[in-house]
Design a protein around this motif. Structure first.
Motif, mmCIF file in Angstrom:
data_model
loop_
_atom_site.group_PDB
_atom_site.id
_atom_site.type_symbol
_atom_site.label_atom_id
_atom_site.label_comp_id
_atom_site.label_asym_id
_atom_site.label_seq_id
_atom_site.Cartn_x
_atom_site.Cartn_y
_atom_site.Cartn_z
ATOM 1 N N TRP A 175 -14.867 86.823 23.500
ATOM 2 C CA TRP A 175 -16.044 87.391 23.749
ATOM 3 C C TRP A 175 -15.845 88.430 24.741
ATOM 4 O O TRP A 175 -15.326 88.307 25.717
ATOM 5 C CB TRP A 175 -16.707 86.453 24.002
ATOM 6 N N ASP A 176 -16.572 89.295 24.089
ATOM 7 C CA ASP A 176 -16.565 91.091 25.001
ATOM 8 C C ASP A 176 -17.807 90.672 25.623
ATOM 9 O O ASP A 176 -19.101 90.421 25.568
ATOM 10 C CB ASP A 176 -16.231 91.947 24.077
ATOM 11 N N PRO A 177 -17.987 90.876 26.870
ATOM 12 C CA PRO A 177 -19.008 90.651 27.455
ATOM 13 C C PRO A 177 -19.349 91.845 27.840
ATOM 14 O O PRO A 177 -21.239 92.404 28.825
ATOM 15 C CB PRO A 177 -19.609 90.026 29.363
ATOM 16 N N ALA A 182 -19.135 88.996 19.418
ATOM 17 C CA ALA A 182 -17.507 88.528 19.147
ATOM 18 C C ALA A 182 -16.215 89.301 18.653
ATOM 19 O O ALA A 182 -17.067 89.854 17.903
ATOM 20 C CB ALA A 182 -17.557 87.200 18.909
ATOM 21 N N ILE A 183 -15.523 89.346 18.795
ATOM 22 C CA ILE A 183 -14.665 90.411 18.429
ATOM 23 C C ILE A 183 -13.558 89.628 17.751
ATOM 24 O O ILE A 183 -13.224 88.205 18.333
ATOM 25 C CB ILE A 183 -13.593 91.179 19.455
ATOM 26 N N SER A 184 -12.515 90.052 16.656
ATOM 27 C CA SER A 184 -11.294 89.341 16.235
ATOM 28 C C SER A 184 -10.463 89.245 17.045
ATOM 29 O O SER A 184 -10.098 90.535 18.248
ATOM 30 C CB SER A 184 -11.105 89.606 15.116
ATOM 31 N N ASP A 185 -8.765 88.871 16.645
ATOM 32 C CA ASP A 185 -7.665 88.546 17.534
ATOM 33 C C ASP A 185 -7.482 90.433 17.498
ATOM 34 O O ASP A 185 -6.570 90.950 18.838
ATOM 35 C CB ASP A 185 -7.084 87.837 17.016
ATOM 36 N N LEU A 186 -7.714 91.071 16.826
ATOM 37 C CA LEU A 186 -7.192 91.780 16.439
ATOM 38 C C LEU A 186 -7.812 93.689 17.216
ATOM 39 O O LEU A 186 -6.516 94.339 17.155
ATOM 40 C CB LEU A 186 -7.201 93.060 14.931
ATOM 41 N N GLU A 187 -8.324 92.980 17.379
ATOM 42 C CA GLU A 187 -9.430 94.167 18.124
ATOM 43 C C GLU A 187 -9.191 93.537 20.301
ATOM 44 O O GLU A 187 -9.827 94.787 20.577
ATOM 45 C CB GLU A 187 -11.777 93.841 18.014
ATOM 46 N N VAL A 188 -8.336 92.550 20.144
ATOM 47 C CA VAL A 188 -8.115 92.136 21.542
ATOM 48 C C VAL A 188 -6.677 92.976 21.929
ATOM 49 O O VAL A 188 -5.669 93.234 20.546
ATOM 50 C CB VAL A 188 -7.710 91.077 21.725
ATOM 51 N N GLU A 189 -6.915 93.841 22.677
ATOM 52 C CA GLU A 189 -5.613 94.552 23.440
ATOM 53 C C GLU A 189 -5.324 93.853 24.895
ATOM 54 O O GLU A 189 -5.658 94.139 25.668
ATOM 55 C CB GLU A 189 -5.985 96.021 23.395
ATOM 56 N N GLN A 190 -3.909 93.469 24.875
ATOM 57 C CA GLN A 190 -3.406 92.698 25.720
ATOM 58 C C GLN A 190 -2.491 94.323 26.122
ATOM 59 O O GLN A 190 -2.287 95.334 26.042
ATOM 60 C CB GLN A 190 -1.669 92.455 25.189
ATOM 61 N N LYS A 191 -3.065 94.086 27.811
ATOM 62 C CA LYS A 191 -2.863 95.268 29.009
ATOM 63 C C LYS A 191 -1.842 94.368 30.105
ATOM 64 O O LYS A 191 -2.318 93.219 30.432
ATOM 65 C CB LYS A 191 -4.119 95.811 29.468
ATOM 66 N N VAL A 342 -3.006 90.774 30.977
ATOM 67 C CA VAL A 342 -4.861 90.474 30.371
ATOM 68 C C VAL A 342 -5.337 91.295 29.324
ATOM 69 O O VAL A 342 -5.151 91.736 28.820
ATOM 70 C CB VAL A 342 -5.262 90.922 31.317
ATOM 71 N N PRO A 343 -6.498 89.650 28.142
ATOM 72 C CA PRO A 343 -6.638 90.831 27.031
ATOM 73 C C PRO A 343 -7.662 91.756 27.386
ATOM 74 O O PRO A 343 -8.478 90.950 28.013
ATOM 75 C CB PRO A 343 -7.368 89.483 26.187
ATOM 76 N N HIS A 344 -7.962 92.649 27.052
ATOM 77 C CA HIS A 344 -9.084 93.718 26.862
ATOM 78 C C HIS A 344 -9.722 94.211 25.639
ATOM 79 O O HIS A 344 -9.204 94.164 24.422
ATOM 80 C CB HIS A 344 -8.951 94.636 27.526
ATOM 81 N N LEU A 453 -21.820 91.148 10.071
ATOM 82 C CA LEU A 453 -20.137 91.480 9.605
ATOM 83 C C LEU A 453 -19.339 92.345 10.245
ATOM 84 O O LEU A 453 -19.362 93.609 10.663
ATOM 85 C CB LEU A 453 -20.247 91.542 8.046
ATOM 86 N N ASP A 454 -18.702 92.664 10.138
ATOM 87 C CA ASP A 454 -17.298 93.061 10.941
ATOM 88 C C ASP A 454 -17.035 93.817 9.916
ATOM 89 O O ASP A 454 -17.168 93.943 8.383
ATOM 90 C CB ASP A 454 -16.038 92.382 11.296
ATOM 91 N N THR A 455 -17.153 94.865 10.961
ATOM 92 C CA THR A 455 -16.720 96.718 10.221
ATOM 93 C C THR A 455 -15.428 96.388 8.754
ATOM 94 O O THR A 455 -16.074 97.264 7.702
ATOM 95 C CB THR A 455 -16.548 97.890 11.178
ATOM 96 N N TRP A 456 -14.883 95.823 9.384
ATOM 97 C CA TRP A 456 -13.015 95.696 7.640
ATOM 98 C C TRP A 456 -14.088 94.321 7.215
ATOM 99 O O TRP A 456 -12.973 95.033 6.360
ATOM 100 C CB TRP A 456 -11.826 95.350 8.940
ATOM 101 N N PHE A 457 -14.808 93.921 7.198
ATOM 102 C CA PHE A 457 -15.135 93.424 5.798
ATOM 103 C C PHE A 457 -15.776 93.890 4.844
ATOM 104 O O PHE A 457 -15.290 93.763 3.801
ATOM 105 C CB PHE A 457 -16.938 92.425 6.802
ATOM 106 N N SER A 458 -16.486 95.044 5.258
ATOM 107 C CA SER A 458 -17.270 95.882 4.082
ATOM 108 C C SER A 458 -15.536 96.803 3.333
ATOM 109 O O SER A 458 -15.319 97.285 2.011
ATOM 110 C CB SER A 458 -18.040 96.824 4.511
ATOM 111 N N SER A 459 -15.144 97.226 4.878
ATOM 112 C CA SER A 459 -13.656 98.413 3.852
ATOM 113 C C SER A 459 -13.031 97.283 3.180
ATOM 114 O O SER A 459 -12.161 98.486 2.348
ATOM 115 C CB SER A 459 -13.418 98.948 5.659
#
Length: 877
Positions: A175-177, A182-191, A342-344, A453-459
RNA sequence: GGGUGGUUAGCUCAGCUGGGAGAGCAACUGGUUUACACCCAGUAGGUCGGGGGUUCGAGCCCCUCACCACCCACCA
């Protein structure tokens, strides 16, 4: 007359417009040519052209132009991506500047604003692509949110749902507060961060004064703790399993459970379990049937499920208060620095919270099966091949794909809920209504799912949705599957993998593209990522303005081999700008010699007789073959090198210099000079479209543009006899040179540009052809009469002229010769000094003979080795 | 923790199935001779990261070590 230097700005727009107007970019579905398809990765509608785009579009354009010239009906399908979050953020930011919040505006009005924004500012990137020379079929440009593609999206969603491959599930999401989605695993960046780890003491129920100590990096989550877990075999805690602790500050009794998730080696060996806010804890919670207590609201502030004192506090504020309160109770233990990731959110940059909610998921594991198989079986091939490993790695461990987003900009999920929350997933509201009425046995009112839907769904549908699917169009039949997908490795997971999955499912198991060419990402010359904050961004449009689009394109093509990072430097671009100038000037040379406008219509390269002409034609044939082979294998750098070296080294440095003396008189040479340069422009055209068009018209007066013309056919000469001849002559020369005691290094320029009459005589004897070279001894005799300096030069020139005449690969031969000469020279010098002589002496031939003997022996040894190896292989079978 | 790639000339990098190390830039020498100084001719510069192995032969294959990137997963 051409200007002295090439000025790209004068002509680029002109040629681009002319090509487009001529319809050269458009594919022709009715043609009987073989189709060739590249699906352009759609840039974000918010995007502006950066260097990475410049690279990817250049490579695609090179392939498209090359294939077009090779008789294919080429479709380069362009378009744009609606880029859900990115676009919504841009427009929200603009509204914020006017102090407007999207929620005040309401959903409909806000989405309307985005469309307005798109109409005005969206698609700037297309103009920029045009500047670069991209010859896409712009008429067919698609947008992921246009009607057709939206229809495709709904179809896919509904079908996948009916197939049981899309489902709604209550799970922890990222969850992006900040963005409130919500975002997918791929949109999470570990810092990587240095944080702290706190130990907390939890009192054991019924055992006054006894505590169990847990460690955490997120103390605020303790308000949602539902258990403490220890390892089943951890003796330290064996007697505690089954007992309860009294959760401090909350006062809730929670069990101590045995679970192998707990690692005795880590921390204290006891771990707090917060099932609703941690992915691992969620699993533990399931195993022990723990309650899922959500303690955050959507902004990641504490909600009503925590003690009043903490309600409404932001998570980080709450953290401090909780720590202070625990400390006051004496329940705070050791505090240590802790290196952790930490996930960002990759868009928002804020810390992501695992949050429990209902979302739509795609069963990616199921869809991945045929997609994996397709690559295993080589129906889709990664180039370079190693990227298939990356693909497999991810696909074989793929997680469910969370496709719903709590945004307004995007494809609304085609799910409608009845009064009791039953979802009806249909193509449109009317159908859903029917289904609902049937289900309930009465007319009910439905509410559509709020999410998109997630943008990548249509692409993910791009390879087929852009050419008509779900309609069974002629284009779909003709241009699917694509020949190659060209993209960077950064979106293999986001996009390539998902296109594979969707295409396999919806196109009857036929792959979306035969090849996937993965190129590098562009970095600055120090290898740093280009970013505005670092101030190291090279804007492709600035560069095209300064050096010309051709120079930039050629640079990117020539550097495309590089593995992961392509470090772009200005001086490389400069050197290819110089290349453009070089070609320009070669053309001017022809113009000066009144060759401009000369057509080669009646001239057949195969008819050339003069060795020098036969030689350059043969080199041209090599270059053409090399460029073709390289492009077909996606070895862009080799293609660029081959044509670069041909034009600069073979044609300009050697051929043009060599023909100067005969150009006036030899009609064949005049025709050859023109024909060869014209052919070279054809070959260069895919990489440098603008300058080649300009010269093709200005110098050669061609009516047909290169973009619509055909790849040149170069005649092959049979030159074996000439080679034998040349070898004889070279041998003779070597001997004579030694006899004459002349130094052996060559200075061909002295002769070719010859200043003194004796040299000019030699040249005029040589230049007219190989027949004259037959009179070699007379040439040498003349040289013998010359002053020393002239003789040297002449001999040097003869060395070079001979292989030239023989249509041999004289450069290689020359290099070999020079090496040999150098070695013997040193040898000779030594002997000379011993004998007290200056310079070279009559013993030279012996030294040469000795050297040759030695080399012969070496060769013999090598040959013996080969024979030995061969016989061994034979005996081994 | 799992994976991938890299280490070749001063710099940036090519080198496709093992068969005499290359390019561009930089440096140095010489040159304005009727295309081009955004040029021409030439020179110099490399123990192909270290070590071991396979082979007649290794920059390329195998093992090993070192260092540098990147990706994925996780971190009480």
């Amino acid at each position: 007359m051409l200007n002295k230097t090439y000025n790209p700005q004068d002509i680029e727009t002109k040629w681009y417009e002319a090509s487009e107007k001529a319809g050269a970019f458009a594919c022709d579905p009715s043609s009987d040519k073989t189709p060739y398809t590249i699906m352009m990765p759609p840039p974000n509608v918010t995007g502006s052209l950066h260097m990475g785009h410049a690279l990817t579009f250049t490579l695609q354009d090179v392939l498209i132009r090359y294939n077009r010239m090779n008789g294919k009906d080429a479709l380069w399908q362009p378009g744009m991506d609606h880029a859900g979050i990115a676009t919504q953020m841009v427009v929200e930011r603009q509204l914020a500047a006017k102090d407007i919040n999207r929620r005040d505006l309401g959903r409909e009005a806000f989405v309307e604003k985005i469309w307005e924004w798109k109409a005005e500012s969206g698609g700037m990137i297309e103009h920029q692509q045009r500047h670069l020379g991209a010859s896409a079929d712009w008429e067919r440009s698609r947008f992921t949110m246009d009607d057709g593609l939206s229809e495709a999206v709904r179809r896919v969603f509904v079908k996948l749902h009916k197939d049981g491959l899309i489902y709604r599930d209550k799970r922890l999401v990222n969850w992006d507060p900040k963005l409130l989605t919500a975002i997918s695993d791929l949109e999470v960046e570990q810092k990587e961060q240095t944080g702290k780890m706190w130990q907390l003491h939890y009192p054991i129920e019924g055992e006054e004064g006894r505590f169990i100590t847990v460690a955490t990096t997120r103390p605020e989550t303790m308000l949602g703790d539902m258990a403490v877990a220890v390892h089943p075999e951890d003796e330290r805690y064996a007697d505690l399993v089954g007992k309860h602790v009294l959760l401090p500050l909350v006062g809730r009794l929670i069990p101590i459970v045995a679970d192998s998730y707990s690692d005795p080696e880590k921390g204290t060996g006891a771990v707090k379990i917060t099932p609703a806010h941690d992915f691992n804890d969620f699993e533990v919670g399931k195993r022990h049937d723990l309650e899922l207590l959500n303690i955050f609201d959507q902004h990641a502030a504490l909600n009503e499920n925590v003690p009043e004192a903490y309600q409404g506090l932001d998570r980080f504020v709450a953290r401090e208060k909780i720590l202070a309160d625990l400390e006051a109770l004496g329940l705070l233990g050791e505090i240590t620095d802790n290196q952790m990731t930490v996930p960002h959110g990759d868009r928002s940059g804020v810390v992501i919270e695992p949050w429990l909610m209902d979302q739509w998921y795609v069963d990616a594991a199921q869809l991945a099966i045929p997609a994996i198989k397709a690559v295993e079986e080589g129906r889709t091939r990664f180039v370079p091949e190693r990227w298939s490993k990356t693909y497999f790695e991810w696909m074989r461990n793929i997680q469910p794909w969370c496709v719903s987003r709590q945004l307004w900009w995007g494809h609304r999920i085609p799910a409608w809920y009845g009064p009791d929350g039953t979802p009806f997933i249909e193509l449109d509201e009317a159908t859903a209504q029917e289904a609902a009425n049937a289900h309930y046995g009465e007319a009910v009112s439905l509410v559509q799912d709020e999410d998109v839907l997630d943008t990548w769904f249509s692409s993910a549908l791009w390879p087929f949705s852009t050419i008509g699917w779900p309609e069974d169009t002629a284009e779909l039949k003709r241009y699917y599957p694509g020949d190659v997908l060209v993209t960077g490795f950064d979106i293999i997971f986001f996009w390539v993998a998902r296109m594979m999955m969707m295409s396999m499912h919806f196109m009857d198991g036929e792959v979306p593209f035969k090849d996937v060419y993965i190129h590098a990402l562009v970095r600055d010359e120090k290898g740093q990522k280009m970013s505005k904050s670092k101030g190291n961004v090279l804007d492709p449009l600035d560069l095209t303005a300064q050096y010309g689009a051709d120079a930039l394109r050629f640079t990117l093509t020539a550097m495309a081999a590089q593995g992961r990072d392509l470090k772009l430097s200005i001086n490389r671009i400069e050197s290819y700008r110089n290349f453009a100038t070089k070609i320009w000037n070669a053309a001017r040379f022809l113009e000066f010699n009144e060759l401009s406008g000369t057509t080669d219509a009646g001239f057949d390269m195969a008819s050339a007789n003069l060795p020098v002409n036969r030689w350059i034609i043969s080199k041209l044939g090599d270059a053409s073959a090399q460029v073709s082979a390289a492009l077909e294998a996606y070895r862009f750098n080799e293609a660029a090198d081959a044509i670069y070296q041909f034009i600069w080294n073979s044609y300009c440095d050697w051929y043009l210099e060599f023909i100067k003396p005969v150009l006036k008189d030899s009609e064949e040479t005049r025709q050859t000079a023109v024909a060869v340069l014209r052919a070279a422009l054809h070959i260069l055209h895919p990489m440098m479209p603008f300058i080649t068009e300009e010269l093709n018209e200005k110098i050669f007066g061609a009516d047909e543009m290169l973009i619509t013309s055909s790849w040149p056919t170069i005649p092959q000469h049979d030159d074996d006899s000439q080679i034998d001849f040349v070898i004889d002559v070279i041998t003779e020369i070597r001997t004579m040179r030694a006899e004459m005691n002349v130094p052996l290094s060559a200075k061909p320029d002295l002769l070719i540009r010859g200043a003194n009459p004796a040299q000019q005589k030699v040249l005029s004897d040589m230049d007219s052809s190989v027949q004259k070279l037959g009179r070699l001894s007379s040439v040498v005799m003349q040289a013998d009469d010359m002053p020393k300096q002239s003789a040297r030069s002449s001999l040097g020139a003869v060395d070079i002229a001979l292989p030239l005449a023989g249509i041999l690969d004289f450069e290689a031969e020359e290099a070999r010769l020079r090496k040999e000469i150098k070695a013997t020279e040193a040898e000779i010098d030594k002997i000379a000094r011993k004998l007290g002589n200056e310079g070279f002496i009559a013993k030279a031939p012996e030294a040469v003979v000795e050297e040759n003997k030695r080399r012969l022996a070496e060769e013999q040894a090598r040959a013996d080795g080969l024979t030995k190896a061969l016989s061994r292989l034979q005996s081994e079978g």
